[in-house]
Design a protein around this motif. Structure first.
Motif, mmCIF file in Angstrom:
data_model
loop_
_atom_site.group_PDB
_atom_site.id
_atom_site.type_symbol
_atom_site.label_atom_id
_atom_site.label_comp_id
_atom_site.label_asym_id
_atom_site.label_seq_id
_atom_site.Cartn_x
_atom_site.Cartn_y
_atom_site.Cartn_z
ATOM 1 N N VAL A 86 0.773 -1.139 0.400
ATOM 2 C CA VAL A 86 -0.137 0.156 0.080
ATOM 3 C C VAL A 86 1.336 1.269 -0.071
ATOM 4 O O VAL A 86 1.315 1.732 0.681
ATOM 5 C CB VAL A 86 -0.664 0.193 1.195
ATOM 6 N N PRO A 87 0.943 2.511 -0.998
ATOM 7 C CA PRO A 87 1.889 3.151 -1.330
ATOM 8 C C PRO A 87 1.517 4.694 -0.332
ATOM 9 O O PRO A 87 0.783 4.566 0.260
ATOM 10 C CB PRO A 87 2.291 3.303 -3.157
ATOM 11 N N GLU A 88 2.757 5.027 -0.146
ATOM 12 C CA GLU A 88 2.214 6.804 0.081
ATOM 13 C C GLU A 88 1.343 7.358 -0.396
ATOM 14 O O GLU A 88 1.740 7.032 -2.274
ATOM 15 C CB GLU A 88 3.893 6.442 0.762
ATOM 16 N N GLY A 89 0.344 8.341 0.107
ATOM 17 C CA GLY A 89 -0.238 8.375 -1.072
ATOM 18 C C GLY A 89 -1.156 8.313 -0.967
ATOM 19 O O GLY A 89 -2.192 7.827 -2.003
ATOM 20 N N ARG A 90 -1.481 6.909 -1.013
ATOM 21 C CA ARG A 90 -3.021 5.646 -0.892
ATOM 22 C C ARG A 90 -3.184 5.356 -2.453
ATOM 23 O O ARG A 90 -3.151 4.260 -2.857
ATOM 24 C CB ARG A 90 -4.276 7.118 -0.492
ATOM 25 N N ARG A 91 -2.922 6.496 -3.423
ATOM 26 C CA ARG A 91 -3.206 6.196 -4.844
ATOM 27 C C ARG A 91 -3.979 4.799 -5.616
ATOM 28 O O ARG A 91 -3.927 4.040 -6.073
ATOM 29 C CB ARG A 91 -2.079 5.405 -5.596
ATOM 30 N N ILE A 92 -5.230 5.477 -5.275
ATOM 31 C CA ILE A 92 -6.878 4.949 -5.082
ATOM 32 C C ILE A 92 -6.781 5.579 -6.423
ATOM 33 O O ILE A 92 -6.298 6.132 -7.634
ATOM 34 C CB ILE A 92 -8.204 4.854 -4.442
ATOM 35 N N PHE A 93 -7.942 4.642 -7.337
ATOM 36 C CA PHE A 93 -8.280 5.363 -8.741
ATOM 37 C C PHE A 93 -9.536 5.893 -8.301
ATOM 38 O O PHE A 93 -10.700 5.786 -8.027
ATOM 39 C CB PHE A 93 -8.538 4.146 -9.717
ATOM 40 N N PRO A 94 -9.166 7.359 -8.268
ATOM 41 C CA PRO A 94 -9.552 8.057 -8.792
ATOM 42 C C PRO A 94 -11.949 8.365 -8.653
ATOM 43 O O PRO A 94 -12.492 8.656 -8.737
ATOM 44 C CB PRO A 94 -9.721 9.765 -8.524
ATOM 45 N N ILE A 119 -14.796 -8.760 -0.239
ATOM 46 C CA ILE A 119 -15.152 -7.498 -0.869
ATOM 47 C C ILE A 119 -16.187 -7.322 0.582
ATOM 48 O O ILE A 119 -16.598 -6.377 0.968
ATOM 49 C CB ILE A 119 -16.247 -7.536 -2.012
ATOM 50 N N GLN A 120 -16.922 -8.069 0.879
ATOM 51 C CA GLN A 120 -18.629 -8.209 1.784
ATOM 52 C C GLN A 120 -17.248 -7.978 3.446
ATOM 53 O O GLN A 120 -17.717 -7.487 3.879
ATOM 54 C CB GLN A 120 -19.008 -9.459 2.042
ATOM 55 N N TYR A 121 -15.903 -8.813 3.271
ATOM 56 C CA TYR A 121 -15.099 -8.851 4.625
ATOM 57 C C TYR A 121 -14.419 -7.380 4.513
ATOM 58 O O TYR A 121 -14.644 -6.713 5.890
ATOM 59 C CB TYR A 121 -14.108 -9.618 4.102
ATOM 60 N N SER A 122 -14.533 -6.676 3.701
ATOM 61 C CA SER A 122 -13.501 -5.369 3.539
ATOM 62 C C SER A 122 -14.688 -4.534 4.195
ATOM 63 O O SER A 122 -14.672 -3.841 4.647
ATOM 64 C CB SER A 122 -13.063 -4.607 1.775
ATOM 65 N N TYR A 123 -16.023 -4.059 3.432
ATOM 66 C CA TYR A 123 -16.667 -3.623 4.349
ATOM 67 C C TYR A 123 -17.131 -3.870 5.551
ATOM 68 O O TYR A 123 -17.667 -2.876 6.459
ATOM 69 C CB TYR A 123 -18.303 -4.574 3.684
ATOM 70 N N ASP A 124 -16.937 -5.137 5.958
ATOM 71 C CA ASP A 124 -17.524 -5.532 7.648
ATOM 72 C C ASP A 124 -16.081 -5.221 8.759
ATOM 73 O O ASP A 124 -15.792 -4.144 9.792
ATOM 74 C CB ASP A 124 -17.148 -6.767 7.955
ATOM 75 N N MET A 147 -8.448 3.936 4.309
ATOM 76 C CA MET A 147 -9.194 2.183 4.448
ATOM 77 C C MET A 147 -9.225 2.037 2.936
ATOM 78 O O MET A 147 -9.026 0.456 3.626
ATOM 79 C CB MET A 147 -10.382 2.587 4.900
ATOM 80 N N LEU A 148 -9.911 2.524 2.151
ATOM 81 C CA LEU A 148 -9.945 1.824 0.441
ATOM 82 C C LEU A 148 -9.057 1.167 -0.118
ATOM 83 O O LEU A 148 -8.864 0.265 -0.211
ATOM 84 C CB LEU A 148 -10.036 2.917 -0.101
ATOM 85 N N ALA A 149 -7.270 1.768 0.514
ATOM 86 C CA ALA A 149 -6.100 1.849 -0.510
ATOM 87 C C ALA A 149 -5.935 0.394 0.401
ATOM 88 O O ALA A 149 -5.233 -0.772 -0.172
ATOM 89 C CB ALA A 149 -4.840 2.342 -0.259
ATOM 90 N N ILE A 150 -5.651 0.405 1.376
ATOM 91 C CA ILE A 150 -5.613 -1.228 2.474
ATOM 92 C C ILE A 150 -6.871 -2.383 1.791
ATOM 93 O O ILE A 150 -6.341 -3.391 1.635
ATOM 94 C CB ILE A 150 -5.872 -0.844 3.508
ATOM 95 N N ALA A 151 -7.878 -1.738 1.975
ATOM 96 C CA ALA A 151 -8.697 -3.026 1.957
ATOM 97 C C ALA A 151 -8.586 -3.328 0.393
ATOM 98 O O ALA A 151 -8.554 -4.584 -0.031
ATOM 99 C CB ALA A 151 -10.067 -2.358 1.816
ATOM 100 N N ARG A 152 -8.595 -2.819 -0.592
ATOM 101 C CA ARG A 152 -7.583 -3.150 -1.993
ATOM 102 C C ARG A 152 -6.479 -3.724 -1.905
ATOM 103 O O ARG A 152 -6.668 -5.434 -2.838
ATOM 104 C CB ARG A 152 -7.515 -1.829 -2.684
ATOM 105 N N ALA A 153 -5.621 -3.862 -0.778
ATOM 106 C CA ALA A 153 -4.038 -4.804 -0.842
ATOM 107 C C ALA A 153 -5.015 -6.178 -0.199
ATOM 108 O O ALA A 153 -4.639 -6.459 -1.506
ATOM 109 C CB ALA A 153 -3.767 -3.526 -0.208
ATOM 110 N N LEU A 154 -5.990 -5.870 0.373
ATOM 111 C CA LEU A 154 -6.600 -7.226 0.831
ATOM 112 C C LEU A 154 -6.994 -8.092 0.206
ATOM 113 O O LEU A 154 -6.723 -9.527 0.391
ATOM 114 C CB LEU A 154 -7.103 -7.076 2.551
ATOM 115 N N MET A 155 -7.653 -7.670 -1.067
ATOM 116 C CA MET A 155 -8.023 -8.712 -2.135
ATOM 117 C C MET A 155 -7.297 -9.352 -2.750
ATOM 118 O O MET A 155 -7.855 -10.154 -3.847
ATOM 119 C CB MET A 155 -9.321 -7.070 -2.961
ATOM 120 N N THR A 156 -5.969 -9.038 -2.914
ATOM 121 C CA THR A 156 -4.644 -9.327 -3.901
ATOM 122 C C THR A 156 -4.443 -10.500 -2.402
ATOM 123 O O THR A 156 -3.919 -11.771 -3.301
ATOM 124 C CB THR A 156 -3.570 -9.186 -3.564
ATOM 125 N N LYS A 157 -5.223 -11.080 -1.669
ATOM 126 C CA LYS A 157 -5.524 -12.171 -0.267
ATOM 127 C C LYS A 157 -3.612 -12.359 -0.371
ATOM 128 O O LYS A 157 -2.919 -13.207 -0.771
ATOM 129 C CB LYS A 157 -5.758 -13.578 -0.690
#
Length: 240
Positions: A86-94, A119-124, A147-157
């Motif tokens: 999860v890079p510095e500055g978050r870098r999500i797709f705006p 995805i549901q786990y991310s929302y939990d 939070m989104l940047a971390i959740a997106r990284a967790l989607m890679t398992k």
């Protein structure tokens, strides 16, 4: 804990052109640990993560992950191997919604039903993201984007999650929430975490072990609890 480190740097040098940023860094992370790397701004902490991921190439030394030498690999291969940053500055797709960002995190996976569950786990984990699942990423607050940047990284398992300055620019209450979730993910999923962080106090409270970096070199390594008690560390990084 396993005998073999899941992530290891052996005498790694790297930099930007003629600027030497890392000068012989050796460190290891054991499976299931949270390891914190602390140090002043410009010490080389973010460069360490980018060198592990091959975004900056090591000019000498070796980077090992899960029993394989990875410093010559294409960085794009690493998430499929379970190493995600999860890079510095978050870098999500705006321009994409929260949910579309999460789906992209699972781009290399084929297990559609499990992706839906994750995805549901991310929302939990991050209820705020669940409330904003249809919102574009760029409209979220800084804390929500983190939070989104971390959740997106967790989607890679990931087996190993690299976090670069997760507290940067966030309000104290949000920072505490994010660190609570980092500990939660480590405990529940067994995800190994290496966190680079200027907020030394919080990082060391969450971690098992810590490394102190100064001008591109590791100057100290100890249990996180011992570093928190160390008078020199308290003076230099904990503002005492």
């Amino acid at each position: 804990m396993g005998e073999q480190p899941i992530l290891e740097m052996k005498n790694v040098h790297s930099g930007y052109g003629s600027i030497k940023a890392l000068k012989g860094v050796s460190m290891k992370v054991m499976p299931g640990e949270i390891v914190a790397m602390i140090g002043a701004n410009g010490a080389g902490k973010s460069t360490t993560l980018m060198t592990i991921c091959g975004i900056i190439k090591a000019t000498a030394g070796e980077v090992w992950y899960d029993g394989k030498k990875i410093n010559k690999l294409n960085p794009e291969k690493l998430p499929t191997m379970g190493l995600c940053q999860v890079p510095e500055g978050r870098r999500i797709f705006p321009r994409l919604t929260v949910e579309e960002n999460l789906i992209l995190g699972a781009f290399h996976r084929k297990d559609k039903e499990q992706i839906k569950k994750d995805i549901q786990y991310s929302y939990d984990l991050f209820p705020r993201l669940g409330e904003r699942r249809r919102q574009e990423g760029g409209t979220l607050s800084g804390g929500e984007q983190q939070m989104l940047a971390i959740a997106r990284a967790l989607m890679t398992k990931p087996k190993v999650l690299l976090l670069d300055e997760p507290s940067l620019g966030l309000a104290p209450i949000i920072i505490q929430q994010i660190f609570d979730i980092i500990k939660d993910v480590n405990k529940k999923d067994g995800t190994t975490i290496l966190v680079v962080e200027q907020n030394a106090n919080l990082a060391l409270q969450a971690a098992t072990r810590g490394y102190v970096m100064e001008t591109g070199e590791i100057t100290l390594e100890d249990k996180a609890s011992a570093l928190l008690e160390n008078p020199k560390i308290r003076e230099a990084y904990l503002g005492e």
